[in-house]
Motif scaffolding. Structure first.
Motif, PDB file in Angstrom:
ATOM      1  N   LEU A 138      -4.796  -9.111 -47.563  1.00  0.00           N
ATOM      2  CA  LEU A 138      -5.027  -8.306 -48.774  1.00  0.00           C
ATOM      3  C   LEU A 138      -4.807  -9.141 -50.036  1.00  0.00           C
ATOM      4  O   LEU A 138      -5.560  -9.020 -51.009  1.00  0.00           O
ATOM      5  N   ALA A 139      -3.780 -10.001 -50.002  1.00  0.00           N
ATOM      6  CA  ALA A 139      -3.494 -10.843 -51.176  1.00  0.00           C
ATOM      7  C   ALA A 139      -4.657 -11.799 -51.438  1.00  0.00           C
ATOM      8  O   ALA A 139      -5.046 -12.028 -52.591  1.00  0.00           O
ATOM      9  N   VAL A 140      -5.209 -12.359 -50.371  1.00  0.00           N
ATOM     10  CA  VAL A 140      -6.339 -13.288 -50.531  1.00  0.00           C
ATOM     11  C   VAL A 140      -7.576 -12.540 -51.042  1.00  0.00           C
ATOM     12  O   VAL A 140      -8.279 -13.011 -51.935  1.00  0.00           O
ATOM     13  N   ARG A 141      -7.818 -11.363 -50.491  1.00  0.00           N
ATOM     14  CA  ARG A 141      -9.023 -10.618 -50.857  1.00  0.00           C
ATOM     15  C   ARG A 141      -8.965 -10.050 -52.276  1.00  0.00           C
ATOM     16  O   ARG A 141      -9.981  -9.885 -52.929  1.00  0.00           O
ATOM     17  N   TYR A 142      -7.765  -9.721 -52.741  1.00  0.00           N
ATOM     18  CA  TYR A 142      -7.667  -9.068 -54.063  1.00  0.00           C
ATOM     19  C   TYR A 142      -6.852  -9.873 -55.063  1.00  0.00           C
ATOM     20  O   TYR A 142      -6.657  -9.419 -56.194  1.00  0.00           O
ATOM     21  N   GLY A 143      -6.399 -11.047 -54.656  1.00  0.00           N
ATOM     22  CA  GLY A 143      -5.442 -11.748 -55.500  1.00  0.00           C
ATOM     23  C   GLY A 143      -6.021 -12.745 -56.474  1.00  0.00           C
ATOM     24  O   GLY A 143      -5.282 -13.387 -57.199  1.00  0.00           O
ATOM     25  N   GLU A 148       5.366  -9.146 -38.061  1.00  0.00           N
ATOM     26  CA  GLU A 148       4.447 -10.294 -38.130  1.00  0.00           C
ATOM     27  C   GLU A 148       3.020  -9.852 -38.451  1.00  0.00           C
ATOM     28  O   GLU A 148       2.347 -10.439 -39.308  1.00  0.00           O
ATOM     29  N   VAL A 149       2.561  -8.810 -37.763  1.00  0.00           N
ATOM     30  CA  VAL A 149       1.189  -8.335 -38.010  1.00  0.00           C
ATOM     31  C   VAL A 149       1.061  -7.796 -39.433  1.00  0.00           C
ATOM     32  O   VAL A 149       0.057  -8.050 -40.118  1.00  0.00           O
ATOM     33  N   CYS A 150       2.103  -7.076 -39.893  1.00  0.00           N
ATOM     34  CA  CYS A 150       2.051  -6.534 -41.260  1.00  0.00           C
ATOM     35  C   CYS A 150       2.026  -7.662 -42.293  1.00  0.00           C
ATOM     36  O   CYS A 150       1.324  -7.565 -43.312  1.00  0.00           O
ATOM     37  N   VAL A 151       2.772  -8.727 -42.035  1.00  0.00           N
ATOM     38  CA  VAL A 151       2.769  -9.866 -42.970  1.00  0.00           C
ATOM     39  C   VAL A 151       1.371 -10.488 -43.044  1.00  0.00           C
ATOM     40  O   VAL A 151       0.859 -10.795 -44.130  1.00  0.00           O
ATOM     41  N   VAL A 152       0.738 -10.650 -41.878  1.00  0.00           N
ATOM     42  CA  VAL A 152      -0.622 -11.201 -41.861  1.00  0.00           C
ATOM     43  C   VAL A 152      -1.569 -10.281 -42.642  1.00  0.00           C
ATOM     44  O   VAL A 152      -2.403 -10.735 -43.440  1.00  0.00           O
ATOM     45  N   ALA A 153      -1.414  -8.970 -42.441  1.00  0.00           N
ATOM     46  CA  ALA A 153      -2.278  -8.009 -43.153  1.00  0.00           C
ATOM     47  C   ALA A 153      -2.071  -8.112 -44.664  1.00  0.00           C
ATOM     48  O   ALA A 153      -3.044  -8.088 -45.433  1.00  0.00           O
ATOM     49  N   VAL A 154      -0.818  -8.248 -45.084  1.00  0.00           N
ATOM     50  CA  VAL A 154      -0.536  -8.369 -46.524  1.00  0.00           C
ATOM     51  C   VAL A 154      -1.147  -9.659 -47.075  1.00  0.00           C
ATOM     52  O   VAL A 154      -1.700  -9.676 -48.187  1.00  0.00           O
ATOM     53  N   SER A 157      10.528   6.116 -37.739  1.00  0.00           N
ATOM     54  CA  SER A 157       9.515   5.753 -36.733  1.00  0.00           C
ATOM     55  C   SER A 157       8.117   6.115 -37.231  1.00  0.00           C
ATOM     56  O   SER A 157       7.159   5.365 -37.028  1.00  0.00           O
ATOM     57  N   SER A 158       7.983   7.244 -37.917  1.00  0.00           N
ATOM     58  CA  SER A 158       6.673   7.625 -38.472  1.00  0.00           C
ATOM     59  C   SER A 158       6.237   6.636 -39.549  1.00  0.00           C
ATOM     60  O   SER A 158       5.062   6.270 -39.641  1.00  0.00           O
ATOM     61  N   LEU A 159       7.188   6.224 -40.381  1.00  0.00           N
ATOM     62  CA  LEU A 159       6.864   5.246 -41.439  1.00  0.00           C
ATOM     63  C   LEU A 159       6.400   3.920 -40.833  1.00  0.00           C
ATOM     64  O   LEU A 159       5.474   3.283 -41.348  1.00  0.00           O
ATOM     65  N   ILE A 160       7.056   3.503 -39.734  1.00  0.00           N
ATOM     66  CA  ILE A 160       6.657   2.247 -39.089  1.00  0.00           C
ATOM     67  C   ILE A 160       5.207   2.345 -38.610  1.00  0.00           C
ATOM     68  O   ILE A 160       4.374   1.465 -38.874  1.00  0.00           O
ATOM     69  N   VAL A 161       4.889   3.456 -37.928  1.00  0.00           N
ATOM     70  CA  VAL A 161       3.526   3.636 -37.390  1.00  0.00           C
ATOM     71  C   VAL A 161       2.505   3.723 -38.534  1.00  0.00           C
ATOM     72  O   VAL A 161       1.464   3.053 -38.518  1.00  0.00           O
ATOM     73  N   ALA A 162       2.808   4.541 -39.547  1.00  0.00           N
ATOM     74  CA  ALA A 162       1.858   4.726 -40.654  1.00  0.00           C
ATOM     75  C   ALA A 162       1.654   3.426 -41.427  1.00  0.00           C
ATOM     76  O   ALA A 162       0.523   3.066 -41.776  1.00  0.00           O
ATOM     77  N   THR A 163       2.734   2.711 -41.669  1.00  0.00           N
ATOM     78  CA  THR A 163       2.628   1.447 -42.422  1.00  0.00           C
ATOM     79  C   THR A 163       1.803   0.425 -41.637  1.00  0.00           C
ATOM     80  O   THR A 163       0.925  -0.244 -42.209  1.00  0.00           O
ATOM     81  N   PHE A 164       2.068   0.336 -40.341  1.00  0.00           N
ATOM     82  CA  PHE A 164       1.351  -0.647 -39.511  1.00  0.00           C
ATOM     83  C   PHE A 164      -0.154  -0.343 -39.506  1.00  0.00           C
ATOM     84  O   PHE A 164      -0.968  -1.201 -39.855  1.00  0.00           O
ATOM     85  N   TYR A 165      -0.509   0.876 -39.113  1.00  0.00           N
ATOM     86  CA  TYR A 165      -1.941   1.190 -39.025  1.00  0.00           C
ATOM     87  C   TYR A 165      -2.608   1.189 -40.402  1.00  0.00           C
ATOM     88  O   TYR A 165      -3.781   0.833 -40.530  1.00  0.00           O
ATOM     89  N   GLY A 166      -1.847   1.568 -41.422  1.00  0.00           N
ATOM     90  CA  GLY A 166      -2.407   1.550 -42.775  1.00  0.00           C
ATOM     91  C   GLY A 166      -2.716   0.138 -43.242  1.00  0.00           C
ATOM     92  O   GLY A 166      -3.820  -0.157 -43.705  1.00  0.00           O
ATOM     93  N   LEU A 167      -1.741  -0.757 -43.087  1.00  0.00           N
ATOM     94  CA  LEU A 167      -1.937  -2.140 -43.552  1.00  0.00           C
ATOM     95  C   LEU A 167      -3.024  -2.852 -42.755  1.00  0.00           C
ATOM     96  O   LEU A 167      -3.886  -3.536 -43.334  1.00  0.00           O
ATOM     97  N   GLY A 189      -5.496  -1.521 -41.068  1.00  0.00           N
ATOM     98  CA  GLY A 189      -6.792  -0.919 -41.399  1.00  0.00           C
ATOM     99  C   GLY A 189      -7.301  -1.382 -42.752  1.00  0.00           C
ATOM    100  O   GLY A 189      -8.483  -1.722 -42.905  1.00  0.00           O
ATOM    101  N   LEU A 190      -6.419  -1.431 -43.744  1.00  0.00           N
ATOM    102  CA  LEU A 190      -6.832  -1.878 -45.086  1.00  0.00           C
ATOM    103  C   LEU A 190      -7.240  -3.349 -45.058  1.00  0.00           C
ATOM    104  O   LEU A 190      -8.234  -3.739 -45.686  1.00  0.00           O
ATOM    105  N   ALA A 191      -6.456  -4.168 -44.337  1.00  0.00           N
ATOM    106  CA  ALA A 191      -6.764  -5.604 -44.301  1.00  0.00           C
ATOM    107  C   ALA A 191      -8.135  -5.842 -43.666  1.00  0.00           C
ATOM    108  O   ALA A 191      -8.952  -6.617 -44.200  1.00  0.00           O
ATOM    109  N   ILE A 192      -8.403  -5.193 -42.553  1.00  0.00           N
ATOM    110  CA  ILE A 192      -9.706  -5.381 -41.897  1.00  0.00           C
ATOM    111  C   ILE A 192     -10.819  -4.812 -42.780  1.00  0.00           C
ATOM    112  O   ILE A 192     -11.865  -5.440 -42.957  1.00  0.00           O
ATOM    113  N   SER A 193     -10.585  -3.667 -43.376  1.00  0.00           N
ATOM    114  CA  SER A 193     -11.615  -3.043 -44.218  1.00  0.00           C
ATOM    115  C   SER A 193     -11.890  -3.849 -45.484  1.00  0.00           C
ATOM    116  O   SER A 193     -12.994  -3.797 -46.035  1.00  0.00           O
TER     117      SER A 193
END
Lengths: 289, 308
Positions: free
Chosen positions: A280-285, A271-277, A182-192, A194-198
């Motif tokens: 990130l792929a578009v911004r750095y790919g 779904e949200v994590c896929v969009v975030a990835v 459950s911690s990994l789910i929360v950390a991964t979601f907010y991390g991805l 946050g990184l995508a928006i940033s």
């Protein structure tokens, strides 16, 4: 002194030893980025907010364990132990986790764009994929500090304070993987997220504002629409709650207040994590640059 | 290992072309870099940075191949781990100290942490930043930032370092320091250097040879250490004694001789034939040679002409 003696400039040597591989480079990027986001090797102003939020995240666990230490093993003490169940710990400190992720994730990527450090990184053994992986790992490390570490502390403390620690472990050992996942789910979601928006801006202030706006707008829209249209699935628009609800769903006694299945919350997280990835792929790919 | 690498070529470029839309950045560029210090000279937009970034595998050429230290750029990851690169524009993280940055860049290029820390101290000493190593880069002058940039490029003990306009934006004192450092890299520290510049003097002072780029093409190559003039098969001689007799004797040996002020210009089929002819004509005419030098343009004149 021998006639063959000569002075040698020893201030510059050449390194002929082994060189670490790609994983070591990714790890180096991750740990340097995480430390800097937490304020390490920076002024005290950069440390205040991360340290304060980390202490707040640990506060419920420290209070519960402190009271148990004072109260001993009586029935009151057991009631205190049940005051913050593992399943509800992250939702109890949800606002702390949200603010922490809003503070930390822009710091991981915005300075690299602002200072044009990306071109320097990509001239080393770090590729674009490596960079993104390193930054995701860098986001996970501090986020797990405020999601996983306090719950683990509470679990270990509860085991130690119980009358029969081995018996408690035998009865509740499944809580451990539930806490971790459950911690990994929360950390991964907010991390991805946050990184995508940033990754969309080089300005940290814009990233923080954008991240807050995304969380606030989606939460308000989900609440308003679900009430106005009396359609509970509009609550899924409140994506900020999705990883917490999905994580809570791993614990057997949890029931969702909106009567939405944890699996549905989980699919929203995916779904949200896929969009975030994808962002990130578009911004750095891009191949070049 | 390729034949070029076996022959000692640090970089082998074969028919490389690169276009950005309608703009031709590199046009069928071929070159072999064997010297320890090579300058890429050309005006802004000539293709220098594109060529350097292609060597690092940061840009994929549309056509042709590049081999760096015997490795094709399909092994870009390995190349970048062994090469140093100093970008043209400042790309240093302003919120880091010089020491932290150099340690970090060493680790990213494969150095173990302990070694990276040791070498960071060494290279910061070499570039004259040992006293300022714990200061944030944002507090540095442009010159100090460029030296930090150089330090990060050599921290991992590369066999070769690519410097993109290292004197860009520097004041005269900073430029002087940077050129001295660049020369030291190849002369004292054993690191091969490929340096780009649009300033002829920078290249002449720091490099053994130069490739001149114009409009994406290599238009001239020149060794710099041998002479101050281009050898074009013609020499200038100043005669002590009977110049007419010397001219007659030289003409008899098949050389073309014409006066040029106090000098005689002597031309032949090739440089060796001219030198032998001058010697034999001097002996035959009994004239003395006061001075003998190539009659071609100076290297500076030649390169400026090539840059266009």
């Amino acid at each position: 002194m021998s006639s063959e003696a000569r002075l040698v400039d020893t201030a510059f040597t050449t390194y002929q030893g082994p060189r670490a591989g790609r994983l070591a480079a990714i790890w180096s990027l991750a740990h340097w980025s995480a430390l800097r986001a937490l304020g390490a090797r920076r002024g005290w102003k950069a440390k205040v907010i991360p340290i304060s939020l980390t202490l707040l995240a640990f506060a419920p666990a420290l209070v519960v364990l402190g009271l148990r230490a004072i109260l001993g093993s009586g029935s009151v003490s057991r009631s205190v132990a049940n005051a913050v169940p593992y399943s509800d710990y992250i939702s109890t400190i949800a606002i702390v986790v949200l603010v922490f992720s809003v503070v930390i994730t822009p710091e991981l990527v915005c300075p690299d764009r602002r200072d044009r450090t990306l071109s320097l990184y990509f001239s080393t053994a770090i590729g674009r994929l490596d960079y993104v992986l390193g930054k995701i790992a860098a986001a996970l490390m501090p986020l797990l500090l405020v999601t996983l570490a306090p719950v683990l502390l509470l679990y270990v403390g509860t085991v130690l304070f119980s009358v029969h620690p081995v018996g408690y472990l035998q009865a509740n050992w499944l809580d451990l993987p539930r806490i971790i996942v459950s911690s990994l789910i929360v950390a991964t979601f907010y991390g991805l997220v946050g990184l995508a928006i940033s990754s969309l801006t080089s300005r940290r202030a814009f990233a923080v504002g954008g991240y807050l706006a995304f969380l606030a707008i989606s939460t308000v829209m989900g609440g308003v629409l679900s009430h106005a249209l009396n359609a509970r699935y509009f609550r899924l628009l409140a994506v900020a709650a999705a990883p917490i609800r999905a994580g809570q769903g791993l614990f057997p006694k949890y029931s969702d207040p909106g009567n939405i299945s944890p699996v549905v919350w989980g699919s929203t997280v995916v779904e949200v994590c896929v969009v975030a990835v994808i962002v990130l792929a578009v911004r750095y790919g891009r191949d070049e640059g | 290992m390729s034949a070029a690498a076996a022959a000692g070529a640090l970089v082998e470029i074969d028919g490389v072309s690169k276009r950005y839309g309608d703009v031709v950045a590199l046009d069928d560029v071929s070159a072999s870099v064997t010297e320890r210090a090579v300058g890429l000279l050309g005006a802004n937009g000539a293709g220098k940075s594109t060529l350097m970034r292609s060597m690092l595998g940061l840009i994929r050429p549309d056509e042709g191949s590049i081999s760096v230290m015997g490795m094709g750029i399909e092994h870009a990851w390995d190349i970048r781990r062994r090469l140093g690169y100093m970008p043209e524009h400042s790309s240093l993280p302003m919120g880091m100290t010089a020491r932290d940055l150099v340690v970090h860049m060493g680790e990213l290029r494969g150095l173990p942490r302990r070694v990276a820390v040791l070498r960071a101290s060494e290279v910061l000493f070499q570039v004259g930043l040992e006293e300022e190593r714990s200061r944030l880069i944002r507090t540095f002058s442009v010159g100090m930032r460029q030296r930090t940039n150089l330090a990060q490029a050599i921290v991992h003990s590369p066999a070769m370092v690519i410097l993109d306009e290292p004197t860009n934006g520097l004041d005269p004192a900073g430029r002087e320091e940077m050129l001295t450092l660049v020369r030291r890299l190849s002369a004292d520290l054993g690191i091969a250097v490929i340096m780009s510049s649009h300033v002829l003097e920078d290249v002449v002072r720091t490099c053994d040879s130069v490739l001149v780029l114009r409009d994406g093409k290599i238009v001239a190559t020149q060794r710099l250490a041998q002479a101050d003039r281009v050898d074009n098969g013609e020499v200038q001689v100043q005669i002590i004694g009977d110049a007419d007799a010397f001219a007659t004797a030289a003409a008899a040996l098949g050389l073309a001789v014409r006066p040029d002020g106090e000098w005689l210009l002597v031309r032949g089929d090739d440089a060796d034939a001219v030198l032998r002819g001058v010697r034999d004509a001097a002996i035959a005419s009994g004239a003395g040679l006061h001075e003998l030098r190539p009659a071609g343009p100076t290297i500076e004149q030649s390169l400026i002409g090539a840059i266009g």
